[in-house]
Write a protein that holds these residues in place. Structure first.
Motif: not given
Length: 448
Positions: A115-117, A163-164, A184-189, A209-210
């Motif tokens: 899972a990606i956010t 499942l992606v 997956v935690l890319l960035n938080i703005f 997400i986690f």
């Protein structure tokens, strides 16, 4: 197709249809669970609505009466409906659980979940991970906020499928037990404050997400993002960092080479996807796909050929020595600033769109190599003002993106980059950012 087994709720209200609500209602009906549908805009003239009614769904359309919650013990909410909606508030007062369809997808899918956010880069990273797994002969299915409704895809997966899934903050607010094996935690703005009201609420939504992960799971995170660094102390999964600035025990760049856990993957010069911000997405995708079973060869094959996702800094064409890029997905200042940093050549920037009340002075430091600015939409004057402050002499206002493409070509010279990166949502003139991007692409092809 799979149905829900041992579902703990007796009667469900699906609040808001669109794609996710319709898919959730289909699943619930197929699982033999009584469904009531409440939607403000839907009508019985819609074939999909009529089909749901014919299969036994109870319809309440055109209003949100409090009686719609009578006998209900679960609400499946369309992610876009805010929690200030009267029906949602009434459900919370009655202590009725409120979920989004991603929770149902988690109940259905038997195999691994990635899972990606993040505030930016979700779609590119999700696409990369899915492609890397596919190129490594690992079975994967892509879903979520990227376009495929997760619950529809999960009905067709097996325990051998990964499942992606791309997840928005809106979707994450509606999970209870959904648990990715790899998050997956890319960035938080700062983003979506019209929905979340405060930056803290938005950050906490992303961190969900986690929240259900355990020690055997993995959290791939941006070690260069100070906000994320504050949140990961609450994580129970194994931490796997990525960084574009330093060596970490995960994915990183050193001496022009991209590594994962000290294994060289490829030279940075071999990567065809442009932009420093995309390097972050690439590192995240490498880490997640490696953990999910991708091979180095499969990863290399993708990174040496992948030129981008449509509307995300997408290369459109080269014409008369001008390079055209479609970054219509850049719906905030941060995304546009990252797009501008991707180029060293002179840029003609096309920007504008929905006015959410903010100014654009934060964009000024990134306009130093913008030789001309073409603005449109509700924010045209605000962006013009920022351009003047940045010292841009050539600023033109037009009515829409098609005119902006034509005007930008007139203003350009050989060697220039013509970049659609609006820094605003599209809804003042277009239904979606995709519609806006398609208009730009079509205009470029007309030029040719």
């Amino acid at each position: 197709m799979k149905t829900l087994q041992q579902f703990p709720y007796r009667r469900v209200l699906v609040l808001g249809l669109a794609k996710s609500g319709t898919a959730a209602a289909d699943l619930l009906l197929d699982s033999g669970i009584p469904v009531r549908i409440n939607d403000w805009k839907a009508t019985k003239e819609d074939p999909a609505v009529r089909s749901l009614e014919e299969r036994g769904a109870e319809l309440i359309l055109g209003s949100h009466p409090s009686s719609a919650l009578d006998g209900i013990d679960l609400v499946v909410k369309n992610p876009g409906i805010p929690y200030e909606n009267p029906m949602v508030e009434a459900a919370m007062e009655k202590d009725i659980p409120i979920i989004t369809e991603i929770e149902l997808a988690g109940m259905l899918h038997e195999g691994p979940v990635v899972a990606i956010t993040g505030s930016n880069g979700k779609t590119t990273t999700t696409t990369l991970i899915d492609a890397m797994l596919d190129a490594s002969e690992c079975r994967s299915r892509i879903a979520g906020n990227i376009g495929e409704v997760a619950v529809e895809v999960a009905r067709e997966t097996t325990h051998d499928d990964t499942l992606v899934v791309e997840l928005s903050s809106f979707q994450l607010l509606g999970i209870e037990s959904f648990r990715p094996n790899i998050s997956v935690l890319l960035n938080i703005f700062e983003a979506h404050l019209d929905y979340h009201k405060t930056l803290e609420n938005y950050q906490e939504a992303k961190a969900r997400i986690f929240m259900n992960q355990s020690e055997g799971d993995f959290l791939v995170y941006n070690a260069d993002d100070p906000v994320i660094e504050r949140f990961i102390g609450n994580a129970n999964g194994t931490l796997v960092p990525f960084s574009v600035t330093r060596k970490v025990e995960g994915a990183y760049v050193e001496g022009g080479t991209v590594y994962f856990n000290d294994e060289p993957i490829l030279e940075r010069s071999e990567i065809v996807l442009v932009g420093d911000h995309n390097l972050e997405n690439i590192l995240a995708a490498i880490a997640a796909s490696k953990l999910a079973g991708a091979s180095t060869e499969g990863i290399r094959n993708i990174l040496t050929t992948f030129t981008g996702v449509p509307h995300r800094l997408q290369f459109v064409s080269k014409f008369n020595d001008r390079l055209f890029y479609n970054d219509s997905k850049a719906t905030n200042i941060l995304a546009t600033s990252k797009a501008l940093r991707a180029f060293e050549q002179p840029v003609i920037l096309l920007a504008g769109g929905l006015d959410r009340g903010n100014g654009f002075d934060e964009l000024i430091p990134y306009l130093d190599h913008v030789k001309a600015l073409v603005v449109f939409g509700e924010t045209a004057e605000k962006i013009k003002d920022a351009g003047r402050k940045a010292g841009i002499d050539t600023i033109e206002k037009v009515d829409n993106v098609e005119q902006a493409a034509l005007m930008s070509y007139k203003l350009s010279e050989a060697g220039d980059v013509i970049l659609l990166s609006p820094a605003c949502a599209s809804w003042d003139q277009y239904k979606t950012f995709e519609d806006r991007g398609h208009m730009f692409v079509q205009a470029v092809h007309k030029l040719k």
